[in-house]
Design a protein around this motif. Structure first.
Motif, mmCIF file in Angstrom:
data_model
loop_
_atom_site.group_PDB
_atom_site.id
_atom_site.type_symbol
_atom_site.label_atom_id
_atom_site.label_comp_id
_atom_site.label_asym_id
_atom_site.label_seq_id
_atom_site.Cartn_x
_atom_site.Cartn_y
_atom_site.Cartn_z
ATOM 1 N N ALA A 5 5.719 -6.301 17.374
ATOM 2 C CA ALA A 5 5.124 -5.069 16.856
ATOM 3 C C ALA A 5 5.934 -4.626 15.657
ATOM 4 N N PHE A 6 5.256 -4.093 14.664
ATOM 5 C CA PHE A 6 5.975 -3.513 13.534
ATOM 6 C C PHE A 6 5.147 -2.366 12.979
ATOM 7 N N ALA A 7 5.853 -1.435 12.381
ATOM 8 C CA ALA A 7 5.203 -0.267 11.793
ATOM 9 C C ALA A 7 5.731 -0.058 10.394
ATOM 10 N N VAL A 8 4.848 0.372 9.511
ATOM 11 C CA VAL A 8 5.242 0.781 8.171
ATOM 12 C C VAL A 8 4.981 2.274 8.099
ATOM 13 N N HIS A 9 6.042 3.023 7.793
ATOM 14 C CA HIS A 9 5.971 4.488 7.784
ATOM 15 C C HIS A 9 6.230 5.032 6.382
ATOM 16 N N ASP A 10 5.416 6.018 6.007
ATOM 17 C CA ASP A 10 5.665 6.775 4.784
ATOM 18 C C ASP A 10 5.372 8.240 5.055
ATOM 19 N N ARG A 11 5.759 9.090 4.129
ATOM 20 C CA ARG A 11 5.595 10.531 4.316
ATOM 21 C C ARG A 11 4.404 11.091 3.536
ATOM 22 N N HIS A 12 3.429 10.272 3.241
ATOM 23 C CA HIS A 12 2.193 10.757 2.620
ATOM 24 C C HIS A 12 1.236 11.139 3.748
ATOM 25 N N PRO A 13 0.584 12.291 3.653
ATOM 26 C CA PRO A 13 -0.258 12.739 4.765
ATOM 27 C C PRO A 13 -1.575 11.978 4.945
ATOM 28 N N TYR A 14 -2.059 11.300 3.910
ATOM 29 C CA TYR A 14 -3.353 10.629 4.022
ATOM 30 C C TYR A 14 -3.290 9.510 5.055
ATOM 31 N N GLN A 15 -4.280 9.490 5.937
ATOM 32 C CA GLN A 15 -4.398 8.441 6.947
ATOM 33 C C GLN A 15 -5.654 7.625 6.654
ATOM 34 N N PRO A 16 -5.495 6.447 6.101
ATOM 35 C CA PRO A 16 -6.674 5.650 5.766
ATOM 36 C C PRO A 16 -7.426 5.227 7.019
ATOM 37 N N ASN A 64 0.828 -1.211 0.000
ATOM 38 C CA ASN A 64 0.000 0.000 0.000
ATOM 39 C C ASN A 64 0.858 1.254 0.000
ATOM 40 N N ALA A 65 1.930 1.268 0.787
ATOM 41 C CA ALA A 65 2.810 2.438 0.827
ATOM 42 C C ALA A 65 3.458 2.675 -0.527
ATOM 43 N N VAL A 66 3.884 1.600 -1.187
ATOM 44 C CA VAL A 66 4.493 1.732 -2.517
ATOM 45 C C VAL A 66 3.457 2.251 -3.516
ATOM 46 N N ARG A 67 2.266 1.684 -3.492
ATOM 47 C CA ARG A 67 1.225 2.068 -4.456
ATOM 48 C C ARG A 67 0.693 3.484 -4.251
ATOM 49 N N HIS A 68 0.484 3.860 -3.004
ATOM 50 C CA HIS A 68 -0.243 5.093 -2.730
ATOM 51 C C HIS A 68 0.606 6.256 -2.239
ATOM 52 N N ALA A 69 1.821 5.987 -1.776
ATOM 53 C CA ALA A 69 2.610 7.071 -1.178
ATOM 54 C C ALA A 69 3.914 7.371 -1.900
ATOM 55 N N ALA A 70 4.322 6.528 -2.823
ATOM 56 C CA ALA A 70 5.644 6.666 -3.436
ATOM 57 C C ALA A 70 5.867 8.025 -4.085
ATOM 58 N N ALA A 71 4.815 8.630 -4.630
ATOM 59 C CA ALA A 71 4.984 9.914 -5.314
ATOM 60 C C ALA A 71 5.477 11.008 -4.372
ATOM 61 N N VAL A 72 5.099 10.946 -3.097
ATOM 62 C CA VAL A 72 5.537 11.966 -2.131
ATOM 63 C C VAL A 72 6.464 11.399 -1.063
ATOM 64 N N SER A 73 6.615 10.092 -1.043
ATOM 65 C CA SER A 73 7.465 9.449 -0.034
ATOM 66 C C SER A 73 8.414 8.494 -0.755
ATOM 67 N N PRO A 74 9.598 8.963 -1.126
ATOM 68 C CA PRO A 74 10.511 8.106 -1.888
ATOM 69 C C PRO A 74 11.078 6.930 -1.104
ATOM 70 N N VAL A 75 10.940 6.962 0.227
ATOM 71 C CA VAL A 75 11.373 5.830 1.043
ATOM 72 C C VAL A 75 10.267 5.421 1.998
ATOM 73 N N ILE A 76 10.329 4.165 2.387
ATOM 74 C CA ILE A 76 9.417 3.580 3.363
ATOM 75 C C ILE A 76 10.290 3.031 4.483
ATOM 76 N N THR A 77 9.861 3.235 5.706
ATOM 77 C CA THR A 77 10.609 2.718 6.843
ATOM 78 C C THR A 77 9.752 1.696 7.580
ATOM 79 N N VAL A 78 10.356 0.561 7.867
ATOM 80 C CA VAL A 78 9.686 -0.468 8.660
ATOM 81 C C VAL A 78 10.445 -0.570 9.989
ATOM 82 N N THR A 79 9.717 -0.432 11.075
ATOM 83 C CA THR A 79 10.295 -0.540 12.409
ATOM 84 C C THR A 79 9.739 -1.796 13.061
#
Length: 142
Positions: A84-95, A60-75
């Motif tokens: 626990a794990f988190a997927v982070h992107d820099r797109h402002p939309y919160q589904p 989802n992060a690759v499909r929907h956020a890549a245009a504004v978030s060139p990297v994704i961080t998984v913690t």
């Protein structure tokens, strides 16, 4: 699981990958390594669902956020009885995580929430302080 509880989990790993199709494979492989390193076998009942949930969130992060978030961080965080794990992107939309089950049943996000709940876990979105990104945190009992 609260933010304070997450902060106290003893094992932490962070993976940053380009927001491209290969991110899904890299994140899955890294998750397998993290699970093994933390003493959780790949045959543990939560491993398969955790890998599927993670892959869907990264996709989802690759499909929907890549245009504004060139990297994704998984913690990743792990402690006694919890992953626990988190997927982070820099797109402002919160589904709307729980709205996805009602408005888009069968969608990837609805599947993530449903699987997480079936396993007795939690799913939450945490906005970045500047409101220009978010992390989707998943916790699963082990």
């Amino acid at each position: 699981m609260t933010t304070t509880q997450l902060a106290t989990l003893p094992y932490r790993h962070v993976l940053t990958v380009p927001a491209t199709g290969s991110a899904v494979r890299i994140a899955r492989e890294t998750t397998e390594l993290v699970l093994v390193e933390c003493g959780v076998g790949l045959r543990h009942p939560s491993t398969g669902p955790a890998l599927l949930i993670l892959a869907e969130l990264v996709t989802n992060a690759v499909r929907h956020a890549a245009a504004v978030s060139p990297v994704i961080t998984v913690t990743y965080a792990h402690g006694p009885g919890v992953l626990a794990f988190a997927v982070h992107d820099r797109h402002p939309y919160q589904p709307p995580l729980f709205g996805a089950m009602a408005t888009a049943p069968g969608s990837g996000l609805a599947t993530v929430v449903e699987m997480t709940m079936e396993l007795g876990g939690t799913a939450v979105i945490r906005a970045d302080a500047d409101g220009r990104g978010k992390s989707i945190w998943i916790t699963l009992p082990l």
